[in-house]
Structure formats: C-alpha cells, structure tokens
Design an enzyme around this catalytic site. Sequence first.
Site, PDB file in Angstrom:
ATOM      1  N   HIS A   1     -21.569 -18.497   4.466  1.00 32.53           N
ATOM      2  CA  HIS A   1     -22.405 -17.566   5.236  1.00 32.53           C
ATOM      3  C   HIS A   1     -21.538 -16.388   5.696  1.00 32.53           C
ATOM      4  O   HIS A   1     -20.368 -16.566   6.024  1.00 32.53           O
ATOM      5  CB  HIS A   1     -23.020 -18.286   6.439  1.00 32.53           C
ATOM      6  CG  HIS A   1     -24.090 -17.491   7.100  1.00 32.53           C
ATOM      7  ND1 HIS A   1     -23.806 -16.473   7.964  1.00 32.53           N
ATOM      8  CD2 HIS A   1     -25.445 -17.532   6.990  1.00 32.53           C
ATOM      9  CE1 HIS A   1     -24.944 -15.923   8.370  1.00 32.53           C
ATOM     10  NE2 HIS A   1     -25.951 -16.548   7.801  1.00 32.53           N
TER      11      HIS A   1
ATOM     12  N   GLU B   1     -27.696 -12.807   0.584  1.00 31.14           N
ATOM     13  CA  GLU B   1     -27.941 -12.320   1.935  1.00 31.14           C
ATOM     14  C   GLU B   1     -27.178 -11.021   2.162  1.00 31.14           C
ATOM     15  O   GLU B   1     -25.989 -11.048   2.510  1.00 31.14           O
ATOM     16  CB  GLU B   1     -27.469 -13.352   2.962  1.00 31.14           C
ATOM     17  CG  GLU B   1     -28.164 -14.689   2.845  1.00 31.14           C
ATOM     18  CD  GLU B   1     -28.166 -15.419   4.180  1.00 31.14           C
ATOM     19  OE1 GLU B   1     -29.252 -15.725   4.662  1.00 31.14           O
ATOM     20  OE2 GLU B   1     -27.086 -15.642   4.750  1.00 31.14           O
TER      21      GLU B   1
ATOM     22  N   GLY C   1     -32.917 -17.074   9.365  1.00 30.28           N
ATOM     23  CA  GLY C   1     -32.181 -17.231  10.624  1.00 30.28           C
ATOM     24  C   GLY C   1     -33.132 -17.197  11.798  1.00 30.28           C
ATOM     25  O   GLY C   1     -33.814 -18.180  12.115  1.00 30.28           O
ATOM     26  N   GLY C   2     -33.233 -16.045  12.445  1.00 32.08           N
ATOM     27  CA  GLY C   2     -34.017 -15.890  13.680  1.00 32.08           C
ATOM     28  C   GLY C   2     -35.409 -16.497  13.629  1.00 32.08           C
ATOM     29  O   GLY C   2     -35.814 -17.224  14.555  1.00 32.08           O
TER      30      GLY C   2
ATOM     31  N   ASN D   1     -31.729 -21.636   9.166  1.00 33.86           N
ATOM     32  CA  ASN D   1     -30.374 -21.692   9.713  1.00 33.86           C
ATOM     33  C   ASN D   1     -30.470 -21.406  11.209  1.00 33.86           C
ATOM     34  O   ASN D   1     -30.656 -20.263  11.610  1.00 33.86           O
ATOM     35  CB  ASN D   1     -29.494 -20.639   9.006  1.00 33.86           C
ATOM     36  CG  ASN D   1     -28.116 -20.532   9.607  1.00 33.86           C
ATOM     37  OD1 ASN D   1     -27.698 -21.383  10.406  1.00 33.86           O
ATOM     38  ND2 ASN D   1     -27.381 -19.496   9.222  1.00 33.86           N
ATOM     39  N   TRP D   2     -30.348 -22.461  11.994  1.00 35.06           N
ATOM     40  CA  TRP D   2     -30.527 -22.308  13.454  1.00 35.06           C
ATOM     41  C   TRP D   2     -29.306 -21.677  14.121  1.00 35.06           C
ATOM     42  O   TRP D   2     -29.350 -21.332  15.289  1.00 35.06           O
ATOM     43  CB  TRP D   2     -30.802 -23.668  14.094  1.00 35.06           C
ATOM     44  CG  TRP D   2     -32.129 -24.272  13.734  1.00 35.06           C
ATOM     45  CD1 TRP D   2     -32.998 -23.829  12.781  1.00 35.06           C
ATOM     46  CD2 TRP D   2     -32.739 -25.427  14.324  1.00 35.06           C
ATOM     47  NE1 TRP D   2     -34.111 -24.640  12.748  1.00 35.06           N
ATOM     48  CE2 TRP D   2     -33.974 -25.625  13.681  1.00 35.06           C
ATOM     49  CE3 TRP D   2     -32.354 -26.321  15.336  1.00 35.06           C
ATOM     50  CZ2 TRP D   2     -34.839 -26.664  14.014  1.00 35.06           C
ATOM     51  CZ3 TRP D   2     -33.200 -27.370  15.671  1.00 35.06           C
ATOM     52  CH2 TRP D   2     -34.437 -27.532  15.014  1.00 35.06           C
ATOM     53  N   LYS D   3     -28.212 -21.593  13.406  1.00 37.55           N
ATOM     54  CA  LYS D   3     -26.943 -21.065  13.956  1.00 37.55           C
ATOM     55  C   LYS D   3     -26.592 -21.790  15.258  1.00 37.55           C
ATOM     56  O   LYS D   3     -26.947 -22.960  15.411  1.00 37.55           O
ATOM     57  CB  LYS D   3     -27.041 -19.545  14.145  1.00 37.55           C
ATOM     58  CG  LYS D   3     -27.549 -18.844  12.885  1.00 37.55           C
ATOM     59  CD  LYS D   3     -27.360 -17.360  12.913  1.00 37.55           C
ATOM     60  CE  LYS D   3     -28.034 -16.767  11.695  1.00 37.55           C
ATOM     61  NZ  LYS D   3     -27.768 -15.362  11.513  1.00 37.55           N
TER      62      LYS D   3
ATOM     63  N   GLY E   1     -30.011 -10.507  10.828  1.00 38.56           N
ATOM     64  CA  GLY E   1     -30.172 -10.401  12.278  1.00 38.56           C
ATOM     65  C   GLY E   1     -30.356  -8.970  12.761  1.00 38.56           C
ATOM     66  O   GLY E   1     -30.280  -8.706  13.962  1.00 38.56           O
TER      67      GLY E   1
HETATM   68  C1  PEP Z   1     -29.047 -15.835   8.175  1.00 38.02           C
HETATM   69  O1  PEP Z   1     -28.254 -15.791   9.089  1.00 38.02           O
HETATM   70  O2  PEP Z   1     -28.843 -16.551   7.195  1.00 38.02           O
HETATM   71  C2  PEP Z   1     -30.229 -14.977   8.283  1.00 38.02           C
HETATM   72  C3  PEP Z   1     -30.883 -14.735   7.186  1.00 38.02           C
HETATM   73  O3  PEP Z   1     -30.543 -14.494   9.539  1.00 38.02           O
HETATM   74  P1  PEP Z   1     -31.816 -13.623   9.938  1.00 38.02           P
HETATM   75  O4  PEP Z   1     -33.019 -14.216   9.243  1.00 38.02           O
HETATM   76  O5  PEP Z   1     -31.913 -13.742  11.424  1.00 38.02           O
HETATM   77  O6  PEP Z   1     -31.550 -12.227   9.477  1.00 38.02           O
END
Ligand code: PEP
Length: 252
Positions: A97, A169, A236-237, A9-11, A175
């Site tokens: 999300h 999640e 995410g990150g 998930n590049w956001k 994050g």
């Molecule tokens: C997300 O936003 O779905 C996520 C899992 O982010 P991160 O890996 O950065 O915690």
Amino acid sequence: MRKNIVAGNWKMNLDFEKAEELMDDLAEILDEKKPEKCEVVICPPYLYMELAVDYAQEANFEAGAQNVSSFDNGAYTGEISAEMLKRLEVKYVIIGHSERRAYFHEDNKVLQAKVRKALDNNLKPIFCCGEVLEERKGEKHFEVVENQLKETILKLSKEEFSKIVIAYEPVWAIGTGETATPEQAQEMHAFIRGLIVEAYDEKVADDTTILYGGSCKPGNAKEIFAKPDVDGGLIGGASLKAKDFAAIIDSF
Ligand code: PEP
C-alpha cells in the site's frame, strides 16, 4: 475466469466497539443481499483480526490483513508473521500500500519478501501499485507502475502469480476525494494486463483480478467497475460506513 472483489481497508481506524458494530452491520446487510457478483473482503487493524475471522466463518465476507512481516517468526518487535495470520485462517493480505511505501519506507525488495512470506503461508496478496501526482503529471505513470510490478510480483512463477490480486491505486486519488476517471483506471488496468501477458500468457492475464483504489464511493463505483479491465475495488474511507460499502458492493 477471474473473480470480482470489493475489499475494505479500514486502516488505523475505529475502537473495538465500533469495529464490532461495523462487522455486525455488514454481516447483516450481506446476509440479506448475498452478493453473487463479487467476493467481499474486510481488512481491519490487527487487533480486530480474530474477530473478523470469527465473523467471516458465518458472514458473506472474508478477512484480510493490512500488512505482514517480511521476516519469519522471531526477534522482530512489533511485527506479525505470515504464519500467525495463516494460523488464524486469514485469507488475504494487503502488500505494498502506498502508505506503507511512503511512511514505512517499504521498497520493492521488502515488498517482494513480504509477498514470498504470504505465498509460503497460503495467504493471497492484494498487491498495490500506483504513481504519485508528480509522476502522473510528468507522464511517468506507466513506467512507474511497470517498475513496481516488474521488480516484485512479475518475478514470481506462473503458479505463484495466479494467487495474486493486484490493486491499482493512484496515490493522488487516495483519501483525497479525487478519483481517477473510469477511462484513466481502464487505461492503466489494460496496461497492467498487458504486462502480465508479456510475463506469462493471455490466460494468466485474463484470470488476474485487478482492483481500482482511490476515493471510490457509492457515487462513482458503478462507472469505474463497468470498465472491462476493472474487477472491483480496494476501498478506504467508504469501507468504514456499512451502507456506503454495501452500495459499492452493489455497483456491479
Ligand atoms: C486505500 O487506502 O486503499 C484507499 C483506496 O483509500 P480511499 O478509498 O479512502 O481513497
């Protein structure tokens, strides 16, 4: 038999050049690796969606969107419909999300409408659920996740539900650098699978892919993915760096 998935998930990150570079790097790495133990999905911002779909035709990854409108086409300024995504041949869409729930006030009713539009247009929802820190501390996490699922995807018919991927999640891990322990992830994933048995049957539960998301990185993915009810991750990150993302894909 359910499949493993690692989805990025590049956001709202990267300019066009950086997005293209990341897709290019990823395509190259995955061309060498040819991952067989999981399907890889990237979910870039809408603006780079067409590029991702073009890459996906040749590369060993699929394209997914980060959001979809709960409405059909028409006078809904700023929205992107499920039909538009379908026409572009996008395969997956993230729905529910925690950032959409918190910043854009998407409640279970809206999320259920989004799931409906996605399914009607042959998109596979990656449906997110998870508790905030206070709920975990107050030992309300099972109840919260149960409600999030019972008020939305567990209302679907068995056939519709078979198209759903779930992502657990915990919001306190997104994050923040703080990850759920593999045991905490397994406990919740097994609980979710139990809810699916209750709503449908063992076979449906067994066939459902349940991803973990929340500060998943190359250093912790292997331990988390080794748990029997964890079928991959929503990342995410770490999905913004081709090498890190590839290392996570390699963690099965
Ligand atoms: C997300 O936003 O779905 C996520 C899992 O982010 P991160 O890996 O950065 O915690």
